[in-house]
Write an enzyme that holds these catalytic residues in place. Sequence first.
Site, PDB file in Angstrom:
ATOM      1  N   ASP A   1       0.816  -1.214   0.000  1.00 24.45           N
ATOM      2  CA  ASP A   1       0.000   0.000   0.000  1.00 24.45           C
ATOM      3  C   ASP A   1       0.849   1.263   0.000  1.00 24.45           C
ATOM      4  OD1 ASP A   1      -2.207  -1.550  -0.008  1.00 24.45           O
ATOM      5  OD2 ASP A   1      -2.585  -1.399   2.157  1.00 24.45           O
TER       6      ASP A   1
ATOM      7  N   GLU B   1      -5.929 -30.118 -17.825  1.00 24.34           N
ATOM      8  CA  GLU B   1      -6.159 -29.210 -16.695  1.00 24.34           C
ATOM      9  C   GLU B   1      -7.618 -29.279 -16.268  1.00 24.34           C
ATOM     10  OE1 GLU B   1      -6.208 -24.863 -17.551  1.00 24.34           O
ATOM     11  OE2 GLU B   1      -5.421 -25.478 -19.479  1.00 24.34           O
TER      12      GLU B   1
ATOM     13  N   LYS C   1     -11.389 -28.282 -15.593  1.00 24.78           N
ATOM     14  CA  LYS C   1     -12.268 -27.390 -16.330  1.00 24.78           C
ATOM     15  C   LYS C   1     -13.019 -26.516 -15.333  1.00 24.78           C
ATOM     16  CE  LYS C   1     -15.739 -27.308 -19.941  1.00 24.78           C
ATOM     17  NZ  LYS C   1     -16.549 -26.258 -19.303  1.00 24.78           N
TER      18      LYS C   1
ATOM     19  N   LYS D   1      -6.078 -31.522 -24.145  1.00 28.17           N
ATOM     20  CA  LYS D   1      -5.731 -30.967 -25.451  1.00 28.17           C
ATOM     21  C   LYS D   1      -4.530 -31.731 -25.987  1.00 28.17           C
ATOM     22  CE  LYS D   1      -7.261 -26.293 -24.354  1.00 28.17           C
ATOM     23  NZ  LYS D   1      -6.848 -24.994 -23.796  1.00 28.17           N
TER      24      LYS D   1
ATOM     25  N   CYS E   1     -38.850  -9.506   8.160  1.00 25.42           N
ATOM     26  CA  CYS E   1     -39.671  -9.239   9.325  1.00 25.42           C
ATOM     27  C   CYS E   1     -38.839  -8.322  10.220  1.00 25.42           C
ATOM     28  CB  CYS E   1     -39.999 -10.544  10.052  1.00 25.42           C
ATOM     29  SG  CYS E   1     -40.586 -10.304  11.733  1.00 25.42           S
TER      30      CYS E   1
ATOM     31  N   CYS F   1     -39.828 -11.560  17.493  1.00 31.41           N
ATOM     32  CA  CYS F   1     -40.216 -12.612  16.558  1.00 31.41           C
ATOM     33  C   CYS F   1     -39.542 -13.908  17.007  1.00 31.41           C
ATOM     34  CB  CYS F   1     -39.761 -12.214  15.161  1.00 31.41           C
ATOM     35  SG  CYS F   1     -39.971 -13.496  13.926  1.00 31.41           S
TER      36      CYS F   1
HETATM   37 ZN   LIG Z   1     -41.375 -12.351  12.565  1.00 32.89          ZN
END
Ligand SMILES: [Zn+2]
Length: 675
Positions: free
Chosen positions: A39, A116, A118, A299, A435, A441
């Site tokens: 950096d 190799e 794929k 190949k 929700c 809940c």
């Molecule tokens: Zn709920």
Amino acid sequence: MKPKKADQLQVEKLSTLIRTHSYKYHVLDEPEIEDSEYDVLFQELLSLEERFPELLSKSSPTQRVGSKPLSGFKKISHGSQMLSLDNAFSIKDLEDFDKRVKERLAIEEDVEYCCEPKLDGVAVNLFYKNGALDKAATRGDGTVGEDITHNIKTLPAVPLELLRNKEVTTIPTSLEVRGEVFIESSEFKKINKKLEEEAKKPFANPRNAAAGSLRQLDPKITASRPLKLFIHGYGGSDSPHEEIPNNQFEMLQLFKKWGLPINPETETVRGIKSCIEYFSKIESKRNALPYEIDGVVYKVNNFNLQQRMGKVTRAPRWAVARKFPAETGKTVINSISFQVGRLGSITPVADLEPVKVGGVTISNASLHNFDEIDRLDVREGDVVIIKRAGDVIPQVTKVDLKDSVKRKPKIKQPKTCPSCNGELFRDEGAAALRCLKGQECPAQLVEVIKHFVSRNAMNIDGLGDKIIRLFIEKKIIKSVSDLYKIKEEDIISLEGFGPKSSSNLIESIKTSKDTSLQRFIYALGIREVGEATALNLAINFNGIKRLMEVSKEDLIEINDIGPVAAGFIHDYFSDKNSIELVNELILLGLKLSPPQTDNSSKFSGKTIVITGSFTSFSRNELKEQLIVRGAKVTSSISTKTDFLISGEKPGSKLSKAEELNIKTLNEQEVIDLLN
Ligand SMILES: [Zn+2]
């Protein structure tokens, strides 16, 4: 002010250094310097270029995210056609391919193949002009693709300029190479988890994620996705014939020297028997590879032989892709239910008649969201095709309409939460419903408590999913803080409990009160706050009260905390309910010990790298212990590393450390020093 000669030289020197380190990191996988050192170099170059715009070149390493969003994609013609591959689905198909190769070449000896894995990614074509990346395009129809130059430039693995060094003296004035852009499986999961937490539509698979990230008009979005690339094909160049190797494998090695990443699993083998062996080897490695693959590409290695064989319309006669057997199955959807996540998002889930796919019994599959349900038009009772890829959650890929007779009505979006009946909301631009009742809940409360008691959070034993649900159902707990109010007589008579198990549970809840600040912060389940961020916060604030009063700006000041996470943290500690919860937990006797930076420790002020696995602790636990003792834990070995802590199966870091003469500690030595 005009740049001096010295400035110009410095710009050139910095650009070369940055390119070299980027190559060592992305192509060789052998970083030599710390990210922070990188950096510093990058910032220095950036500021020189700002001061002297005339020194800024198009292929400067700073120019990855230079371009502005586009209004549309231009079309680009490929220099030579991008061929597709014929598939082989069995060993017999592969043997037939080898037979055809020999017949056409009229030879009897074994053929050499370059093999190799794929990759399941997005095919791209890159053009280099005088060594600099000039254009990049998607495959399109094989002849004309879309211009994605602005996005390809943001991939750190793509060299903006081919490397020139001692080993490679010449670089073609024009070069066309083909490759596959992909996202690693672990990164894919992270992206989807994040999208789900933001109530946005997740990607169906890593290939979709790569394609969606690449096909962006705004390169900033592409830059934010961890895209990688392997080059696997040569499209042509204007170099004199003798400078280009005469076979695929050596061509790939030359690509690597130029700084283009290639798949490290690539090998040459001779004869069909070795081809089959290579396939088994890759198949057994499949789940351990960091990216998803769907087979192996073979190949004919020699370019002259390739030329003699030619192609049929769109596929070459000299290559074939042997696919893994598809891990799909057919079954019936018994029902579709709605799951509520810890942060309230509603996910539709298909309950399936259990079916074996790829050796694993599957009884449910994610339907992601309602857009996906609409797209598939999937209904209860339908016969569906499901697919399992790697360790990603199984998915419904389509409805088998032939077998789905007497279809039930379309699935309707629920208007209210299936758990608490609360109203559901859709965030702007998001696919998922949410929700917003939080811990009121019950379904969310289950998830919140599961997270709170989990091993890396408060680490309370004996509180599994079933027991949590039972406690909530019996109204023994209505919030996280109720955990610390449970008395033996509340639970002793419950099903599955006796005197011993109830007193054990009470004991383990009590024990959890003595914890660390970082575990507690993590346990709160604040959006975007994982274990590392929690530790980071704990070190920087050293007390929960200070963290609760912090401003968003102060949070952003902390290394590694971005504005989004800072926003969530600040929102959390500004919310009346969260403040009450934290205060109540402290009144209930939670002791949160701040990370003590122990300056007397042998590790204080040292730079440490950890590799391999350990029996007495996880790498994360060890890292935490070291940070607490004032050490800096970094990911790559450099001359600044003081110790390498090496466990089982250490990998390349150990040899690197030996090369640089860095002291290595084993597990027992670390335990001794920690105590
Ligand atoms: Zn709920």
